[in-house]
Design an enzyme around this catalytic site. Structure first.
Site, mmCIF file in Angstrom:
data_model
loop_
_atom_site.group_PDB
_atom_site.id
_atom_site.type_symbol
_atom_site.label_atom_id
_atom_site.label_comp_id
_atom_site.label_asym_id
_atom_site.label_seq_id
_atom_site.Cartn_x
_atom_site.Cartn_y
_atom_site.Cartn_z
ATOM 1 N N SER A 62 0.798 -1.214 0.000
ATOM 2 C CA SER A 62 0.000 0.000 0.000
ATOM 3 C C SER A 62 0.832 1.266 0.000
ATOM 4 O O SER A 62 1.716 1.446 0.829
ATOM 5 C CB SER A 62 -0.900 0.018 1.228
ATOM 6 O OG SER A 62 -1.435 1.301 1.404
ATOM 7 N N THR B 131 -11.083 0.907 0.638
ATOM 8 C CA THR B 131 -10.694 0.925 -0.770
ATOM 9 C C THR B 131 -11.275 -0.264 -1.528
ATOM 10 O O THR B 131 -12.178 -0.942 -1.016
ATOM 11 C CB THR B 131 -9.149 1.025 -0.863
ATOM 12 O OG1 THR B 131 -8.797 1.248 -2.227
ATOM 13 C CG2 THR B 131 -8.466 -0.226 -0.353
ATOM 14 N N LYS C 252 -15.727 0.530 -1.363
ATOM 15 C CA LYS C 252 -16.103 1.940 -1.130
ATOM 16 C C LYS C 252 -17.603 2.185 -1.192
ATOM 17 O O LYS C 252 -18.126 3.025 -0.471
ATOM 18 C CB LYS C 252 -15.408 2.843 -2.159
ATOM 19 C CG LYS C 252 -13.941 3.079 -1.880
ATOM 20 C CD LYS C 252 -13.334 4.026 -2.911
ATOM 21 C CE LYS C 252 -11.847 4.155 -2.703
ATOM 22 N NZ LYS C 252 -11.209 4.986 -3.750
ATOM 23 N N ASP D 162 -11.591 11.373 -1.620
ATOM 24 C CA ASP D 162 -11.182 11.327 -3.043
ATOM 25 C C ASP D 162 -11.675 12.572 -3.771
ATOM 26 O O ASP D 162 -11.065 13.013 -4.749
ATOM 27 C CB ASP D 162 -11.781 10.093 -3.749
ATOM 28 C CG ASP D 162 -11.050 8.809 -3.392
ATOM 29 O OD1 ASP D 162 -9.881 8.884 -2.983
ATOM 30 O OD2 ASP D 162 -11.663 7.726 -3.539
ATOM 31 N N LEU E 111 -5.897 8.262 -13.007
ATOM 32 C CA LEU E 111 -5.897 8.140 -11.541
ATOM 33 C C LEU E 111 -4.830 7.173 -11.050
ATOM 34 O O LEU E 111 -4.481 7.172 -9.876
ATOM 35 C CB LEU E 111 -7.271 7.665 -11.026
ATOM 36 C CG LEU E 111 -8.498 8.536 -11.281
ATOM 37 C CD1 LEU E 111 -9.601 8.182 -10.289
ATOM 38 C CD2 LEU E 111 -8.200 10.019 -11.195
HETATM 39 P P1 NDP Z 1 -13.338 -0.081 -8.864
HETATM 40 O O1 NDP Z 1 -12.971 -1.504 -8.666
HETATM 41 O O2 NDP Z 1 -14.490 0.486 -8.112
HETATM 42 O O3 NDP Z 1 -13.589 0.180 -10.427
HETATM 43 C C1 NDP Z 1 -12.701 -0.331 -11.397
HETATM 44 C C2 NDP Z 1 -13.052 0.270 -12.748
HETATM 45 O O4 NDP Z 1 -12.113 -0.209 -13.709
HETATM 46 C C3 NDP Z 1 -14.440 -0.137 -13.244
HETATM 47 O O5 NDP Z 1 -14.967 0.912 -14.002
HETATM 48 C C4 NDP Z 1 -14.113 -1.349 -14.121
HETATM 49 O O6 NDP Z 1 -15.075 -1.608 -15.117
HETATM 50 C C5 NDP Z 1 -12.826 -0.890 -14.761
HETATM 51 N N1 NDP Z 1 -12.007 -1.983 -15.272
HETATM 52 C C6 NDP Z 1 -11.232 -2.812 -14.551
HETATM 53 N N2 NDP Z 1 -10.602 -3.674 -15.375
HETATM 54 C C7 NDP Z 1 -11.022 -3.384 -16.640
HETATM 55 C C8 NDP Z 1 -10.740 -3.920 -17.930
HETATM 56 N N3 NDP Z 1 -9.884 -4.940 -18.078
HETATM 57 N N4 NDP Z 1 -11.322 -3.362 -19.011
HETATM 58 C C9 NDP Z 1 -12.167 -2.322 -18.874
HETATM 59 N N5 NDP Z 1 -12.489 -1.772 -17.663
HETATM 60 C C10 NDP Z 1 -11.912 -2.300 -16.567
HETATM 61 O O7 NDP Z 1 -12.008 0.752 -8.568
HETATM 62 P P2 NDP Z 1 -11.808 2.298 -8.230
HETATM 63 O O8 NDP Z 1 -12.816 3.089 -8.955
HETATM 64 O O9 NDP Z 1 -11.686 2.492 -6.774
HETATM 65 O O10 NDP Z 1 -10.346 2.529 -8.857
HETATM 66 C C11 NDP Z 1 -10.136 2.582 -10.261
HETATM 67 C C12 NDP Z 1 -8.705 3.015 -10.526
HETATM 68 O O11 NDP Z 1 -8.507 4.337 -10.020
HETATM 69 C C13 NDP Z 1 -7.659 2.138 -9.833
HETATM 70 O O12 NDP Z 1 -6.560 1.996 -10.702
HETATM 71 C C14 NDP Z 1 -7.276 2.934 -8.597
HETATM 72 O O13 NDP Z 1 -5.954 2.665 -8.196
HETATM 73 C C15 NDP Z 1 -7.401 4.357 -9.115
HETATM 74 N N6 NDP Z 1 -7.727 5.304 -8.031
HETATM 75 C C16 NDP Z 1 -6.774 6.248 -7.725
HETATM 76 C C17 NDP Z 1 -7.023 7.175 -6.742
HETATM 77 C C18 NDP Z 1 -5.983 8.187 -6.432
HETATM 78 O O14 NDP Z 1 -6.060 8.798 -5.357
HETATM 79 N N7 NDP Z 1 -5.030 8.430 -7.314
HETATM 80 C C19 NDP Z 1 -8.294 7.194 -5.994
HETATM 81 C C20 NDP Z 1 -9.245 6.180 -6.422
HETATM 82 C C21 NDP Z 1 -8.940 5.268 -7.408
HETATM 83 P P3 NDP Z 1 -16.322 -2.609 -14.808
HETATM 84 O O15 NDP Z 1 -17.256 -1.847 -13.922
HETATM 85 O O16 NDP Z 1 -16.886 -2.852 -16.163
HETATM 86 O O17 NDP Z 1 -15.734 -3.814 -14.149
#
Ligand code: NDP
Length: 327
Positions: A15, A62, A66, A102, A222
């Site tokens: 982490s 996380t 969430k 966030d 992100l």
């Molecule tokens: P979630 O698990 O809630 O959502 C993941 C998202 O990624 C969904 O929209 C999912 O689509 C999509 N996804 C995953 N794999 C694939 C794929 N192979 N092809 C297409 N779409 C895909 O995660 P979070 O929203 O919490 O996080 C998403 C990203 O943002 C992560 O990489 C996380 O590290 C980053 N993040 C960074 C933050 C920061 O502070 N910098 C804060 C929050 C997040 P589907 O719904 O169709 O599965």
């Protein structure tokens, strides 16, 4: 008594948050330990209930919890309520308060990306998870007039749009199916592109073809790394930034909520950079390659993981964090 703050997620093998929060507690002489708790969705309610005792200052929440954690706390702040997602929990007596830091983290990242230019009004958001909810809410409250959300599973993007129905009544917020040609045509009309999917976290894939990126785009990924998307976008002449500032500022806001003290931002940023040089790319403890939503997996044993983040995982990407934001 040493107080405890826990990061609840699945998986949380490593982490970035651990690296910056523990250093922040130590530097201000706060007797607190940041622990990584890997908990399956089935264990979540019992885990949250544990936080109601004096031992705990609070928690981070996380992937993939969430949204699921929302009904498990006693009160939501406006931002947690508006997004329907909680990434930080504080405690008032036995009551738990759900926050979404966030959102302010995203605002800082967006402001830096836009720099001295006028705030744009059209955005494309890729993804519909917890991160995307903070992004969409941040864009709506910044005054964006058109936001198009693409997601692999369209129904989740539609759910997000429906969730924001009332707060987006004055503008155009739409979910669209994930087709290259539709993304291409929407990007041609947009000024801001935010990747809130995890595509690029553990692989060199990009969510959009390089040819769809035009030089007027401001691109925020992100993910806390120089992803393929950001490399392609920079090559196309776009202004780009990764997730560092959002991560730093969501963490700083959480720190202040738990301790009542200003966060030591410089130190936290340095610790993030060190953890990144050690190979970490995500706040949550990926990349392990494990599915984020592994509901069917057996529960993970209850002992907290080592609070020291392990420096392993995907090979380090050591390019500078936030690239060419124009200020
Ligand atoms: P979630 O698990 O809630 O959502 C993941 C998202 O990624 C969904 O929209 C999912 O689509 C999509 N996804 C995953 N794999 C694939 C794929 N192979 N092809 C297409 N779409 C895909 O995660 P979070 O929203 O919490 O996080 C998403 C990203 O943002 C992560 O990489 C996380 O590290 C980053 N993040 C960074 C933050 C920061 O502070 N910098 C804060 C929050 C997040 P589907 O719904 O169709 O599965």
């Amino acid at each position: 008594m040493t107080k405890r703050v826990v990061l609840i997620g699945h998986p949380v093998a490593h982490s970035l948050s651990g690296a910056m929060q523990q250093a922040a507690f130590d530097s201000l002489g706060i007797d607190a330990r940041y622990e990584l708790w890997d908990r399956s969705p089935m264990e979540l309610a019992d885990t949250v209930a544990e936080l109601r005792t004096d031992e705990f200052l609070g928690a981070n929440v996380t992937i993939p919890h969430k949204e699921r954690v929302v009904p498990m706390v006693d009160r939501l702040t406006d931002e947690a309520h508006a997004t329907g997602a909680v990434n930080t929990i504080t405690r008032e007596g036995k009551r738990l308060i759900g926050h979404n830091t966030d959102v302010p983290g995203f605002r800082v990242a967006l402001d830096r990306l836009v720099g001295k230019q006028k705030m744009p009004r059209q955005a494309v958001v890729l993804g519909a998870g917890g991160g995307a909810r903070a992004v969409v809410y941040g864009l709506i409250t910044e005054g964006f007039q058109r936001i198009i959300v693409f997601n692999r599973h369209l129904h989740r993007a539609e759910g997000l749009v429906k969730h924001f129905g009332r707060s987006a009544a004055h503008m155009e917020l739409r979910a669209m199916p994930w087709h290259e040609s539709i993304i291409d045509s929407e990007l041609a009309k947009a000024r801001v592109l935010v990747n809130a999917t995890s595509i690029g976290l553990t692989t060199e894939d990009s969510p959009v073809p390089a040819e769809s990126l035009h030089g007027d785009l401001l691109v925020l990924d992100l993910i806390y790394a120089r992803t393929r998307l950001l490399s392609d976008a920079a090559a196309a002449g776009c202004t780009v930034a990764d997730g560092e500032l959002m991560l730093l500022h969501q963490g700083a806001a959480a720190f202040t909520l738990w301790t009542g003290q200003p966060a030591p931002l410089e130190l936290m940023q340095r610790k993030l950079a060190e953890a990144r040089a050690g190979g970490l790319r995500s706040a949550e403890g990926e990349p392990t390659g494990a599915p984020a939503d592994a509901q069917g997996e057996p529960p993970v044993a209850g002992t907290p993981a080592d609070p020291e983040p392990a420096a392993e995982g995907t090979p380090a990407d050591t390019e500078p964090a936030a690239a060419s934001a124009p200020d």
